[in-house]
Write an enzyme that holds these catalytic residues in place. Structure first.
Site, PDB file in Angstrom:
ATOM      1  N   CYS A  75      -8.594 -43.628   4.602  1.00 29.86           N
ATOM      2  CA  CYS A  75      -8.617 -42.195   4.267  1.00 29.86           C
ATOM      3  C   CYS A  75      -8.818 -41.946   2.771  1.00 29.86           C
ATOM      4  O   CYS A  75      -9.192 -40.844   2.371  1.00 29.86           O
ATOM      5  CB  CYS A  75      -7.346 -41.519   4.750  1.00 29.86           C
ATOM      6  SG  CYS A  75      -7.055 -41.763   6.500  1.00 29.86           S
TER       7      CYS A  75
ATOM      8  N   HIS B 108      -6.877 -34.773   1.535  1.00 32.28           N
ATOM      9  CA  HIS B 108      -7.261 -35.434   2.784  1.00 32.28           C
ATOM     10  C   HIS B 108      -6.603 -34.688   3.940  1.00 32.28           C
ATOM     11  O   HIS B 108      -5.434 -34.319   3.868  1.00 32.28           O
ATOM     12  CB  HIS B 108      -6.807 -36.899   2.734  1.00 32.28           C
ATOM     13  CG  HIS B 108      -6.853 -37.561   4.066  1.00 32.28           C
ATOM     14  ND1 HIS B 108      -7.990 -37.561   4.838  1.00 32.28           N
ATOM     15  CD2 HIS B 108      -5.903 -38.232   4.774  1.00 32.28           C
ATOM     16  CE1 HIS B 108      -7.731 -38.207   5.965  1.00 32.28           C
ATOM     17  NE2 HIS B 108      -6.476 -38.615   5.947  1.00 32.28           N
TER      18      HIS B 108
ATOM     19  N   ASN C 208      -8.217 -35.480  11.776  1.00 29.04           N
ATOM     20  CA  ASN C 208      -8.302 -36.430  10.666  1.00 29.04           C
ATOM     21  C   ASN C 208      -9.587 -37.256  10.811  1.00 29.04           C
ATOM     22  O   ASN C 208      -9.716 -38.025  11.764  1.00 29.04           O
ATOM     23  CB  ASN C 208      -7.058 -37.330  10.703  1.00 29.04           C
ATOM     24  CG  ASN C 208      -7.029 -38.346   9.563  1.00 29.04           C
ATOM     25  OD1 ASN C 208      -8.024 -38.586   8.897  1.00 29.04           O
ATOM     26  ND2 ASN C 208      -5.877 -38.960   9.359  1.00 29.04           N
TER      27      ASN C 208
HETATM   28  N1  ACO Z   1       2.474 -35.278  22.503  1.00 24.96           N
HETATM   29  C1  ACO Z   1       3.757 -35.103  22.876  1.00 24.96           C
HETATM   30  N2  ACO Z   1       4.753 -35.860  22.392  1.00 24.96           N
HETATM   31  C2  ACO Z   1       4.436 -36.820  21.533  1.00 24.96           C
HETATM   32  C3  ACO Z   1       3.114 -37.051  21.116  1.00 24.96           C
HETATM   33  C4  ACO Z   1       2.114 -36.242  21.650  1.00 24.96           C
HETATM   34  N3  ACO Z   1       0.823 -36.354  21.306  1.00 24.96           N
HETATM   35  N4  ACO Z   1       3.105 -38.079  20.228  1.00 24.96           N
HETATM   36  C5  ACO Z   1       4.381 -38.473  20.078  1.00 24.96           C
HETATM   37  N5  ACO Z   1       5.188 -37.721  20.868  1.00 24.96           N
HETATM   38  C6  ACO Z   1       6.644 -37.786  21.017  1.00 24.96           C
HETATM   39  C7  ACO Z   1       7.196 -39.123  20.612  1.00 24.96           C
HETATM   40  O1  ACO Z   1       7.138 -40.040  21.696  1.00 24.96           O
HETATM   41  C8  ACO Z   1       8.617 -38.753  20.254  1.00 24.96           C
HETATM   42  O2  ACO Z   1       9.370 -38.630  21.435  1.00 24.96           O
HETATM   43  P1  ACO Z   1      10.905 -39.129  21.493  1.00 24.96           P
HETATM   44  O3  ACO Z   1      11.609 -38.284  20.461  1.00 24.96           O
HETATM   45  O4  ACO Z   1      11.284 -38.854  22.903  1.00 24.96           O
HETATM   46  O5  ACO Z   1      10.858 -40.569  21.116  1.00 24.96           O
HETATM   47  C9  ACO Z   1       8.489 -37.355  19.658  1.00 24.96           C
HETATM   48  O6  ACO Z   1       7.222 -36.855  20.105  1.00 24.96           O
HETATM   49  C10 ACO Z   1       8.531 -37.335  18.141  1.00 24.96           C
HETATM   50  O7  ACO Z   1       7.656 -38.319  17.643  1.00 24.96           O
HETATM   51  P2  ACO Z   1       7.472 -38.577  16.115  1.00 24.96           P
HETATM   52  O8  ACO Z   1       6.480 -39.676  15.931  1.00 24.96           O
HETATM   53  O9  ACO Z   1       8.797 -38.722  15.462  1.00 24.96           O
HETATM   54  O10 ACO Z   1       6.856 -37.167  15.663  1.00 24.96           O
HETATM   55  P3  ACO Z   1       6.547 -36.635  14.246  1.00 24.96           P
HETATM   56  O11 ACO Z   1       7.161 -35.318  14.056  1.00 24.96           O
HETATM   57  O12 ACO Z   1       6.772 -37.665  13.172  1.00 24.96           O
HETATM   58  O13 ACO Z   1       4.977 -36.373  14.319  1.00 24.96           O
HETATM   59  C11 ACO Z   1       2.932 -37.406  13.642  1.00 24.96           C
HETATM   60  C12 ACO Z   1       4.106 -37.449  14.598  1.00 24.96           C
HETATM   61  C13 ACO Z   1       2.142 -36.131  13.906  1.00 24.96           C
HETATM   62  C14 ACO Z   1       2.057 -38.607  13.925  1.00 24.96           C
HETATM   63  C15 ACO Z   1       3.409 -37.398  12.179  1.00 24.96           C
HETATM   64  O14 ACO Z   1       4.390 -38.395  11.996  1.00 24.96           O
HETATM   65  C16 ACO Z   1       2.289 -37.633  11.204  1.00 24.96           C
HETATM   66  O15 ACO Z   1       1.392 -36.845  11.082  1.00 24.96           O
HETATM   67  N6  ACO Z   1       2.348 -38.733  10.433  1.00 24.96           N
HETATM   68  C17 ACO Z   1       1.310 -39.073   9.516  1.00 24.96           C
HETATM   69  C18 ACO Z   1       0.324 -39.883  10.276  1.00 24.96           C
HETATM   70  C19 ACO Z   1      -1.075 -39.757   9.768  1.00 24.96           C
HETATM   71  O16 ACO Z   1      -1.492 -38.728   9.320  1.00 24.96           O
HETATM   72  N7  ACO Z   1      -1.831 -40.849   9.898  1.00 24.96           N
HETATM   73  C20 ACO Z   1      -3.204 -40.846   9.583  1.00 24.96           C
HETATM   74  C21 ACO Z   1      -3.593 -41.744   8.473  1.00 24.96           C
HETATM   75  S1  ACO Z   1      -2.534 -41.753   7.143  1.00 24.96           S
HETATM   76  C22 ACO Z   1      -2.805 -40.347   6.414  1.00 24.96           C
HETATM   77  O17 ACO Z   1      -3.862 -39.854   6.590  1.00 24.96           O
HETATM   78  C23 ACO Z   1      -1.795 -39.786   5.599  1.00 24.96           C
END
Ligand code: ACO
Length: 308
Positions: A111, A235, A265
């Site tokens: 990214c 980004h 993304n």
């Molecule tokens: N739909 C429904 N539920 C989901 C989904 C989905 N698509 N994905 C995960 N869940 C559930 C999980 O299983 C979890 O359930 P549980 O509590 O029963 O275990 C719950 O939702 C919470 O999951 P988390 O991973 O803790 O959710 P969070 O609020 O952290 O959001 C996310 C997840 C959106 C991925 C966030 O952490 C994020 O955006 N992180 C950055 C990742 C990123 O952007 N990566 C790309 C490259 S790096 C960069 O560009 C910065």
């Protein structure tokens, strides 16, 4: 020496995959995806290759810059989804564009690829190896997304952005800071021919903290106040990451450009797509002080402050 982003272009595939479409594929909901990420839909390249997308974005950038392909001295292509293992996607693009007189190579910084690429383009220009560099960020992430994994498949999309970076013009790169931390490689990775693996929650916190640090560094290097920044083009990973970053920097969200709701993304393509769209919408204007920042796999991150 001035460095101007002389022409901007982008291309996104026609096929739209909405959150409602994803509800039919994995156990997720439009509500979950929208509130956690800000993404409503993304584009998927069903009938286009990475090079097709890069070609369209590049032609738009060259036309915008009024530069003949034969006058391009170098092509720098940032991607983590190259068309072949080798040769470089940049060489395939060079062939399509007819940039006969330059040299072409890829860089892999996920990214952060576009900002790393801009740093490379600056180095080529300042070092005297090139006067005009075509910098491309393009991704076909749909090929490396596991469509059974709801924690990642909802986040990513395909697309391409391109910028003609030139030694001529009124623009400037005011300051830049690039960083990486290889020790944290396993927070976000894909094995060869494998799918994206990600520890999202950890990444979220690291993204906000790391981008804030480098943004503060470039702002203080130049001696600017945050009020002097006209536009932030971060980004596009998650609207909550962008909001948290803006709050920490003390910059209102009205000055933060986001199109994540439409494209998700797109990794290395996200900043150049956003930049080209902002320009066409009149949100980005010549003379503006623009802050760009990114964080991604590697881990890699960086911030670049420009006078557009
Ligand atoms: N739909 C429904 N539920 C989901 C989904 C989905 N698509 N994905 C995960 N869940 C559930 C999980 O299983 C979890 O359930 P549980 O509590 O029963 O275990 C719950 O939702 C919470 O999951 P988390 O991973 O803790 O959710 P969070 O609020 O952290 O959001 C996310 C997840 C959106 C991925 C966030 O952490 C994020 O955006 N992180 C950055 C990742 C990123 O952007 N990566 C790309 C490259 S790096 C960069 O560009 C910065």
């Amino acid at each position: 020496m001035g460095i101007t982003l002389q022409g901007l272009g982008y291309y996104v595939p026609q096929d739209v995959l909405s959150n409602f479409d994803l509800e039919k594929i994995v156990d997720t909901s439009d509500e979950w995806i929208t509130t956690r990420t800000g993404i409503k839909e993304r584009r998927i390249a069903k009938n286009e290759t990475l090079i097709d997308m890069a070609e369209k974005a590049s032609k738009m950038a060259l036309e915008d810059a009024k530069v003949d392909p034969k006058d391009v001295d170098a092509i720098v292509f940032a991607t983590i989804t190259p068309h072949f293992s080798f040769p470089a996607s940049a060489c395939l693009l060079q062939d399509r564009l007819g940039c006969k007189n330059g040299f072409a190579f890829d860089i892999s910084a996920a990214c952060s690829g576009f900002l790393y690429g801009l740093e490379v383009a600056k180095g080529l220009i300042v070092g005297g190896s090139a006067k005009k560099v075509l910098l491309v960020g393009a991704e076909k992430l749909s090929e490396i997304v596991n469509w059974q994994d709801r924690s990642t498949c909802v986040l990513f999309g395909d697309g391409a952005g391109a910028v003609l970076v030139s030694s001529e013009g009124e623009g400037e790169i005011l300051a830049s800071v690039m960083r990486s931390d290889g020790e944290a490689w396993n927070i976000l990775y894909a094995e060869k021919c494998g799918y994206i693996n990600m520890r999202g929650r950890e990444l979220f916190k690291l993204a906000v903290r790391s981008m804030e640090e480098v943004c503060q560094q470039v702002i203080s290097t130049v001696g600017l106040k945050v009020e002097d920044i006209d536009l932030v083009i971060p980004h596009q990973a998650n609207i909550r990451i962008m909001e948290a970053l803006a709050e920490k920097l003390g910059i209102p969200m009205q000055k933060v450009y986001s199109n994540i709701h439409k494209y998700g993304n797109t990794s290395a393509a996200s900043i150049p797509i956003a930049m080209a769209e902002a320009y066409r919408e009149g949100r980005l204007k010549r003379g503006y002080t623009v802050l760009m920042t990114a964080m991604g796999a590697g881990l890699t991150w960086g911030a670049t402050l420009i006078r557009f």
